[in-house]
Enzyme design. Structure first.
Site, mmCIF file in Angstrom:
data_model
loop_
_atom_site.group_PDB
_atom_site.id
_atom_site.type_symbol
_atom_site.label_atom_id
_atom_site.label_comp_id
_atom_site.label_asym_id
_atom_site.label_seq_id
_atom_site.Cartn_x
_atom_site.Cartn_y
_atom_site.Cartn_z
ATOM 1 N N SER A 168 0.883 -1.375 0.231
ATOM 2 C CA SER A 168 -0.038 -0.105 -0.136
ATOM 3 C C SER A 168 0.784 1.097 0.205
ATOM 4 C CB SER A 168 -0.656 0.235 1.064
ATOM 5 O OG SER A 168 -1.742 -1.064 1.282
ATOM 6 N N ASN A 189 -4.320 6.200 -1.627
ATOM 7 C CA ASN A 189 -3.898 6.415 -0.300
ATOM 8 C C ASN A 189 -3.302 7.908 -0.190
ATOM 9 O OD1 ASN A 189 -5.090 3.995 0.788
ATOM 10 N ND2 ASN A 189 -3.050 3.013 0.509
HETATM 11 N N1 LIG Z 1 -5.374 -4.855 4.702
HETATM 12 C C1 LIG Z 1 -5.632 -3.987 3.693
HETATM 13 O O1 LIG Z 1 -6.938 -3.368 3.890
HETATM 14 C C2 LIG Z 1 -4.656 -3.867 2.774
HETATM 15 C C3 LIG Z 1 -5.344 -3.096 1.454
HETATM 16 C C4 LIG Z 1 -4.442 -3.134 0.347
HETATM 17 C C5 LIG Z 1 -3.214 -3.721 0.478
HETATM 18 N N2 LIG Z 1 -2.710 -3.946 1.808
HETATM 19 C C6 LIG Z 1 -1.311 -4.535 1.628
HETATM 20 O O2 LIG Z 1 -1.345 -6.053 1.497
HETATM 21 C C7 LIG Z 1 -0.207 -6.535 2.174
HETATM 22 C C8 LIG Z 1 -0.855 -7.578 3.106
HETATM 23 O O3 LIG Z 1 -1.473 -7.078 3.899
HETATM 24 P P1 LIG Z 1 -2.707 -7.741 4.897
HETATM 25 O O4 LIG Z 1 -3.587 -6.746 5.550
HETATM 26 O O5 LIG Z 1 -3.304 -8.856 3.891
HETATM 27 O O6 LIG Z 1 -1.618 -8.425 5.848
HETATM 28 P P2 LIG Z 1 -2.250 -9.860 7.064
HETATM 29 O O7 LIG Z 1 -1.328 -9.707 8.264
HETATM 30 O O8 LIG Z 1 -3.641 -9.980 7.169
HETATM 31 O O9 LIG Z 1 -1.703 -10.896 6.135
HETATM 32 C C9 LIG Z 1 -0.055 -11.244 5.964
HETATM 33 C C10 LIG Z 1 -0.063 -12.940 5.654
HETATM 34 O O10 LIG Z 1 1.115 -12.949 5.117
HETATM 35 C C11 LIG Z 1 1.812 -14.058 5.853
HETATM 36 N N3 LIG Z 1 3.080 -14.314 5.875
HETATM 37 C C12 LIG Z 1 4.028 -13.489 6.447
HETATM 38 N N4 LIG Z 1 5.200 -13.665 6.361
HETATM 39 C C13 LIG Z 1 5.251 -14.809 5.029
HETATM 40 C C14 LIG Z 1 6.168 -15.331 4.299
HETATM 41 N N5 LIG Z 1 7.423 -14.910 4.522
HETATM 42 N N6 LIG Z 1 5.724 -16.248 3.293
HETATM 43 C C15 LIG Z 1 4.385 -16.504 3.222
HETATM 44 N N7 LIG Z 1 3.363 -15.748 4.187
HETATM 45 C C16 LIG Z 1 3.878 -14.878 4.875
HETATM 46 C C17 LIG Z 1 1.042 -14.035 7.318
HETATM 47 O O11 LIG Z 1 1.071 -15.246 7.668
HETATM 48 C C18 LIG Z 1 -0.480 -13.750 6.999
HETATM 49 O O12 LIG Z 1 -1.380 -14.654 6.636
HETATM 50 C C19 LIG Z 1 0.534 -5.553 2.705
HETATM 51 O O13 LIG Z 1 1.463 -5.120 1.976
HETATM 52 C C20 LIG Z 1 -0.527 -4.364 2.939
HETATM 53 O O14 LIG Z 1 0.118 -3.129 3.076
HETATM 54 C C21 LIG Z 1 -3.561 -4.286 2.689
#
Ligand SMILES: NC(=O)c1ccc[n+]([C@@H]2O[C@H](COP(=O)([O-])OP(=O)(O)OC[C@H]3O[C@@H](n4cnc5c(N)ncnc54)[C@H](O)[C@@H]3O)[C@@H](O)[C@H]2O)c1
Length: 502
Positions: free
Chosen positions: A121, A192
């Site tokens: 993001s 954003n």
């Molecule tokens: N949550 C939101 O609203 C949103 C919106 C757009 C973009 N994002 C972006 O998406 C990305 C993920 O965010 P999220 O909210 O889904 O996070 P989250 O914490 O819900 O999920 C992250 C996942 O990654 C897994 N993980 C961590 N290290 C890992 C690895 N080395 N190999 C494989 N899996 C691994 C974790 O177990 C977890 O399930 C971030 O970069 C965030 O900025 C989030």
């Protein structure tokens, strides 16, 4: 020749990754979902089954379709399984060191032609790309939460992304049923950058005592018809994430409006991160969403209305219909309202100049009607609590939600809305994105009823320009000064920014 993507890897099956995997599988692609360990993989499987299960329950999918979709997703804890993927999209936590480590690994594992994408993001896609030996094949593919529902995908190319790749990824997004918006690698991209400036600004208004959390939320939700107010949205996004995105924006822009509001730091430090921890700006302890209702109180025997236009007559008629006695005065002569219990001056600019011309300046409040549901009530330094409360109640009686605020340029709604619109014009002017893409991004990424340029055209360019001038005159905040493009369009008499620049 355009690239084709048939097998897609998704790394990280949390909030975003599971949704992204589902989106690809629904579009008929083969998906390899990778998690860090077995426990996380189980959670990822749970997200996928839960989300598609809900679609079945709502009648949007049959059980057979659900099984087909889930059958296209192979789940694994081994990154090595990504060797044959045409595209890998990463959705692991927003920590640069994690992403760099992962991309270095993906670069080693994936076939040379594979494209590596990040769902980040706020981190620099360029910096992520630089950790690989194939920076030209690294791109941002930014989905919105929840990925299966939100229609927007921001496609982010860097200065070294190979020609045509962004267009191929945009085509892929269309194949997924999404609307792509393609932009360069700037902090916050489109959504954003515009959204967090506005949310951070709302925090600033509360900190400065301009208005309250509830009133600002009500003003933006009911007055502007945004799906929710800024504090409800901040709680939903997470205050830690919001703080971090503001930090990233500030580091790049050095615009102090991006510097995270101190209240965000305080809440984050206290562990109050919003919905996910049960408390942020609001408390969710009992699981109920916040409400803004309070009961109406006292009445007034005689209300005075100050205004020069039709709005004054319309308000008088509303008071009449509700059984309240009221009189109207024009701003040139306030005598008719001198004896009223409460004097309501219709204005979207400060009214203290009018108050000092009355024998009872403490009885005057400013009133700005927003849309058909909200009434902003401005208290000057002289306004008594009784007059403010009376005006508050009168607005309830005529069916509007009162929003109390200080007597400042822009009151609440315009103070928040106009700088947001100005930021969009500046973004356009900088050549970063187009009218259509910015409008699409804000409508589809935030669920706003209209994009900023649609709003500008609807409100009127001159009105917004003048409102910004008033804000700038009061605060001398450089980013409140009307964007030169806006100023020039008004000067040239161009009525529609969309027609001019679209
Ligand atoms: N949550 C939101 O609203 C949103 C919106 C757009 C973009 N994002 C972006 O998406 C990305 C993920 O965010 P999220 O909210 O889904 O996070 P989250 O914490 O819900 O999920 C992250 C996942 O990654 C897994 N993980 C961590 N290290 C890992 C690895 N080395 N190999 C494989 N899996 C691994 C974790 O177990 C977890 O399930 C971030 O970069 C965030 O900025 C989030």
């Amino acid at each position: 020749m355009a690239r084709t993507f048939e097998t897609v890897g998704v790394v990280g099956l949390g909030t975003m990754g599971a949704g992204i995997a589902e989106v690809f599988a629904r579009a008929g692609l083969s998906v390899i979902g990778v998690e860090a360990d077995e426990a996380a993989l189980d959670r990822g499987r749970g997200h996928l089954e839960g989300s598609t299960g809900k679609a079945v329950a709502r009648g949007k999918l049959t059980t057979d379709q659900q099984q087909e979709i889930l059958g296209r997703i192979v789940l694994t804890t081994s990154r090595e399984d990504l060797a044959d993927a045409d595209l890998v999209i990463e959705a692991i936590p927003e920590v640069m060191e994690f992403k760099r480590g992962l991309f270095a690994d993906l670069d080693r594992i994936c076939k040379p032609s594979a494209v590596l994408a990040t769902n980040t993001s706020s981190l620099s896609v360029t910096a992520i790309a630089a950790t690989t030996s194939r920076p030209a094949q690294v791109i941002g593919m930014h989905f919105f939460n929840p990925a299966p529902i939100m229609k927007l995908v921001e496609v982010i190319h860097t200065v070294v992304t190979e020609d045509g790749l962004a267009a191929d990824i945009a085509d892929l997004a269309r194949r997924l049923g999404k609307t792509p918006v393609t932009v360069g690698d700037r902090a916050g991209f489109v959504v954003n950058r515009l959204l967090l400036s506005y949310l951070n600004h709302a925090c600033g208004l509360v900190e400065s005592g301009r208005s309250t959390r509830d009133d600002i939320d009500a003003a933006m939700k009911l007055g502007v018809r945004f799906p929710m107010g800024p504090f409800t949205l901040l709680d939903l996004i997470g205050l830690d994430t919001s703080y971090e995105v503001c930090e990233v924006l500030f580091r790049e822009s050095r615009d102090r409006r991006h510097a995270p509001a101190p209240v965000l730091r305080e809440l984050v430090t206290a562990g109050l991160l919003g919905r996910k921890t049960g408390r942020g700006f609001y408390s969710y302890a009992d699981g109920t969403p916040p409400t803004h209702e309070t009961a109406a109180r006292s009445a007034v025997s005689m209300a005075g209305i100050v205004g020069d236009g039709e709005d004054a007559a319309a308000l008088l008629a509303r008071f009449d219909a509700a059984g309240f006695k009221a009189v109207v005065a024009e701003t040139s002569d306030l005598t008719p309202v001198a004896g009223a219990d409460v004097v309501i001056a219709l204005s979207d600019t400060p009214v203290v100049e009018l108050a000092v011309r009355l024998p009872h300046p403490e009885r005057l409040v400013g009133l700005h009607l927003v849309g058909d549901a909200v009434a902003e009530i401005a208290s000057t330094v002289l306004t008594s609590d009784e007059a403010a409360a009376a005006a508050h109640d009168l607005m309830k009686v005529i069916g509007r939600t009162p929003v109390s605020c200080r007597d400042r340029a822009g009151l609440v709604v315009n103070a928040l809305l106009y700088p947001y619109l100005n930021d969009a014009v500046r973004m356009l002017e900088s050549g970063y994105s187009t009218v259509e893409d910015i409008d699409n991004a804000m409508r589809l990424g935030c669920g706003y009823p209209a994009g900023p340029f649609e709003m500008l055209d609807a409100i009127g360019l001159e009105k917004v320009r003048d409102g910004l001038r008033a804000l700038y005159a009061e605060y001398r905040e450089p980013s409140f000064a009307p964007a030169p493009l806006l100023d020039q369009l008004v000067t040239a008499g161009v009525p529609s920014i969309r027609e001019h620049a679209g």
